[in-house]
Design a protein around this motif. Structure first.
Motif, PDB file in Angstrom:
ATOM      1  N   GLN B 144       0.831  -1.202   0.000  1.00  0.00           N
ATOM      2  CA  GLN B 144       0.000   0.000   0.000  1.00  0.00           C
ATOM      3  C   GLN B 144       0.877   1.268   0.000  1.00  0.00           C
ATOM      4  O   GLN B 144       0.610   2.233  -0.715  1.00  0.00           O
ATOM      5  N   VAL B 145       1.946   1.242   0.792  1.00  0.00           N
ATOM      6  CA  VAL B 145       2.818   2.407   0.941  1.00  0.00           C
ATOM      7  C   VAL B 145       3.772   2.523  -0.243  1.00  0.00           C
ATOM      8  O   VAL B 145       4.228   3.622  -0.587  1.00  0.00           O
ATOM      9  N   ALA B 146       4.055   1.397  -0.895  1.00  0.00           N
ATOM     10  CA  ALA B 146       5.039   1.375  -1.979  1.00  0.00           C
ATOM     11  C   ALA B 146       4.667   2.310  -3.126  1.00  0.00           C
ATOM     12  O   ALA B 146       5.530   2.708  -3.915  1.00  0.00           O
ATOM     13  N   VAL B 147       3.404   2.692  -3.190  1.00  0.00           N
ATOM     14  CA  VAL B 147       2.950   3.598  -4.253  1.00  0.00           C
ATOM     15  C   VAL B 147       3.733   4.921  -4.256  1.00  0.00           C
ATOM     16  O   VAL B 147       3.954   5.518  -5.298  1.00  0.00           O
ATOM     17  N   LEU B 148       4.191   5.345  -3.093  1.00  0.00           N
ATOM     18  CA  LEU B 148       5.038   6.548  -2.984  1.00  0.00           C
ATOM     19  C   LEU B 148       6.258   6.438  -3.887  1.00  0.00           C
ATOM     20  O   LEU B 148       6.647   7.402  -4.552  1.00  0.00           O
ATOM     21  N   VAL B 149       6.879   5.273  -3.835  1.00  0.00           N
ATOM     22  CA  VAL B 149       8.123   5.053  -4.565  1.00  0.00           C
ATOM     23  C   VAL B 149       7.817   4.895  -6.055  1.00  0.00           C
ATOM     24  O   VAL B 149       8.561   5.401  -6.904  1.00  0.00           O
ATOM     25  N   GLU B 150       6.712   4.222  -6.358  1.00  0.00           N
ATOM     26  CA  GLU B 150       6.333   4.044  -7.763  1.00  0.00           C
ATOM     27  C   GLU B 150       6.033   5.403  -8.416  1.00  0.00           C
ATOM     28  O   GLU B 150       6.433   5.650  -9.552  1.00  0.00           O
TER      29      GLU B 150
END
Lengths: 208, 208
Positions: B144-150
């Motif tokens: 869910q949080v990985a979207v920041l990096v994407e």
């Protein structure tokens, strides 16, 4: 006997002892081994001073006088185990970090050893002064390990002004995070991967 | 009521509940609040299903049926609290990471909240299946949080192929490492410092 294999070294003097192999050192070894065996067997909640003393073949009053409580023994055991991870000096920061981390990972390679870590955290939460013991221990340990980074700075591998303690933290923190919090498997390539991440970040000046 | 202030949101539906504010949701809220109050008061070892049920005003059998044990309640409480940290979208990786970490740090800003974390780790060590619960929860949370990096990769802020989960781990792991293991103070600048380290490392390609 080696601590790497999670036996408590019989020949090793107690902290502050001037009589290696003396009675005080033997008592410490016996009590720490008893604690290790109990924790390794997964006996968490039921661990008492009486049980430890009986297993170690010493008087309960001896355990109470020296460690105060089961929590005191657990903290001493943790200190004893962790301080034995070797600090390498290979001439390469990445390789030094990789070997250091391999030593840390070897400590937590069995369920019994991971139990010690979880029990230590519980001890700190319940034992007055436990957090301070851990803080002082890890501050000293980090200073000891920081020499890796200082050598790399002297060789010009990382920028001058690189904060060594933060490099060490960046390397080791993901191991404890996975073991204790996220429970993601570390896998056989963990030391390589984490050493590569931290050394690349350090070379790029992320810790200045 | 906000979870940030460590009250359990009364209006929030239980997982899988189709009746927000219904009886099931009210029971969950009452039991989780009771657990939070007990843990906040430092009552570690003595926490029982009976005590929780009595404090929450429900039957002990209801607690047993739904959560199995005190450990089940603690894991559910942890899940409930952590999942509410907001995922920011400011257009800057470093700022997104800083805000995300501020949310995590706010969770652990009081001794009671840190007690929950320590108790959760103990629960996982003693409760069969607890590690799996935490693993699944953090794997989902990290995705869910990985979207920041994407988003940062799409903007060209970090190299394509940056492993988002490792960026998130690098950011968050030092917080848990300090809270649980080294007991070094995090200090008011922790979010700034750790976001700067991780975003610099990510830009330099340390996570590719």
């Amino acid at each position: 006997m080696t601590t790497r294999g999670w036996k408590v070294a019989r020949q090793r003097p107690a902290h502050g002892s001037v009589r290696p192999g003396g009675r005080t050192a033997r008592t410490r070894t016996a009590v720490l081994e008893a604690a290790l065996e109990e924790l390794g067997a997964g006996r968490y909640g039921g661990l008492t001073v009486e049980r430890l003393a009986s297993r170690a073949g010493v008087h309960a009053t001896t355990v109470r006088r020296r460690w105060g409580s089961v929590h005191g023994v657990v903290l001493d055991l943790f200190d004893h185990v962790v301080e034995d991870v070797a600090v390498p000096d290979t001439g390469s920061l990445q390789e030094d970090l990789r070997l250091l981390l391999q030593g840390v990972l070897a400590l937590y390679d069995s369920p019994g050893n991971r139990n010690l870590l979880a029990r230590m955290i519980e001890a700190v939460a319940e034992h007055p002064g436990g957090a301070e013991v851990m803080r002082d221990f890890f501050a000293a340990r980090t200073r000891q390990v920081a020499v890796l980074v200082e050598r790399a700075a002297a060789r010009g591998e990382v920028p001058r002004g690189t904060r060594a303690a933060e490099v060490v933290e960046s390397l080791c923190a993901p191991v404890y995070y996975r073991l204790l919090v996220t429970h993601q498997p570390l896998g056989p390539g963990a030391a390589d991967r984490l050493a590569a991440i931290t050394s690349r970040a350090a070379r790029a000046g992320a810790f200045t």
